[in-house]
Scaffold this active site. Structure first.
Site, short mmCIF file in Angstrom:
data_model
loop_
_atom_site.label_atom_id
_atom_site.label_comp_id
_atom_site.label_asym_id
_atom_site.label_seq_id
_atom_site.Cartn_x
_atom_site.Cartn_y
_atom_site.Cartn_z
N LYS A 177 0.83 -1.21 0.00
CA LYS A 177 0.00 0.00 0.00
C LYS A 177 0.86 1.25 0.00
O LYS A 177 0.51 2.27 -0.62
CB LYS A 177 -0.95 -0.01 1.20
CG LYS A 177 -1.91 1.19 1.24
CD LYS A 177 -2.83 1.25 0.03
CE LYS A 177 -3.69 2.50 0.04
NZ LYS A 177 -4.71 2.50 1.09
N LYS A 245 -1.21 11.19 6.24
CA LYS A 245 -0.78 10.14 7.16
C LYS A 245 -0.03 9.06 6.40
O LYS A 245 1.04 8.60 6.81
CB LYS A 245 -1.99 9.58 7.89
CG LYS A 245 -1.72 8.37 8.77
CD LYS A 245 -2.08 7.05 8.10
CE LYS A 245 -3.56 6.94 7.81
NZ LYS A 245 -3.92 5.63 7.19
#
Length: 299
Positions: A177, A245
């Site tokens: 990811k 983030k």
């Protein structure tokens, strides 16, 4: 399936933009569903459809054979899994825990290790595809963890996603990811800069997208985010604060591996400028166009 042959009982923690639709697919597939969310109101559509409410992650664990989490930040993941009222402390041996949050690879490794010590299986399985993929059950799911746990989870993943890949051991899903977000970061920059250039040159934005889409510049970001940038539509499919983030995690991992990724570093700085605007943190990632002055007269 559970030991009785009935559908496995699933717990779901995090019923927001992504988690709500994902949990709904599992409920409609016939899985008994227990949910927890910091705001009960966000879970109300699932409760109305037949899901049960739990007052804590510990209560979710007690009611479930499989628990899925998709929350905001690594600190949330750590508390939910490793806290005194968390999943690992209260899950029965044989429970499967699946974190679908985009989180820290090192935290995923720690969770898998501590889960295994208690006879619990754990997978890290972040997703890509945004709110549209969540609603349409077309997510790309990138999974790290033991092969046996992955095979057990596969039927559940197939209810939520279209592209499902086991990438390796614990943490491999999160690393995948991170690579995904790194690619997206520079691609969104490219779309925003191309549209800003076209605007300055006096080109018609809609004609530009039609011309670029079928060619080498075509991408999901161009197709989905380009029209939103042109329209000044910053409603979130994926919020800037969550993307930042992710970029922070990716940069930290890159630094740990002594890898220089200047495009990623630049994207993080630009998205920080978007976040600094009033309401910027809750805008969608297409709001990056605002750094370049917006792509439409109304932006």
């Amino acid at each position: 399936m559970s030991g009785t042959g009935a559908p496995e009982r699933i717990g779901f923690i995090g019923t927001g933009i992504m988690g709500g639709p994902m949990a709904g697919h599992l409920l409609r597939a016939g899985h008994p569903l227990t949910v927890f969310n910091r705001s009960r109101a966000r879970a109300q559509p699932l409760l109305d459809a037949g899901a049960a409410w739990a007052d804590s992650p510990a209560a979710v664990a007690a009611a479930s054979d499989i628990v899925i989490t998709i929350v905001g930040f690594p600190a949330d993941v750590e508390e939910i899994y490793l806290g005194p009222q968390g999943l690992i402390a209260h899950a029965r041996p044989g429970t499967l825990l699946i974190d679908m949050t985009t989180s820290s690879p090192s935290l995923a490794v720690r969770i898998a290790r501590e889960a295994a010590a208690r006879g619990v299986q754990a997978l890290d399985a972040p997703v890509s595809g945004g709110d549209v993929g969540a609603r349409n059950a077309t997510l790309s799911i990138m999974v790290g963890g033991e092969a046996a746990a992955f095979e057990r989870a596969r039927p559940v993943f197939e209810r939520m996603g279209r592209t499902i890949n086991h990438m390796g051991g614990p943490g491999a899903g999160q690393h995948t990811k991170m690579a995904n977000q790194i690619v997206i970061a520079s691609t969104v920059m490219g779309v925003a800069e191309g549209l800003a250039y076209a605007r300055a040159a006096g080109l018609d934005g809609a004609k530009l997208l039609a011309a670029l889409g079928p060619g080498a510049a075509g991408s999901a970001q161009l197709a989905v985010q380009g029209p939103k940038m042109l329209a000044g539509d910053y409603a979130p499919g994926f919020m800037v604060k969550h993307f930042l983030k992710d970029l922070g995690i990716a940069l930290a991992e890159a630094e740990r591996m002594r890898l220089d990724l200047p495009g990623l570093a630049l994207a993080k700085r630009l998205f920080e400028r978007v976040q600094a605007e009033p309401g910027g943190a809750e805008r969608g990632t297409q709001a990056l166009i605002r750094v370049y002055g917006g792509a439409s007269a109304g932006a």
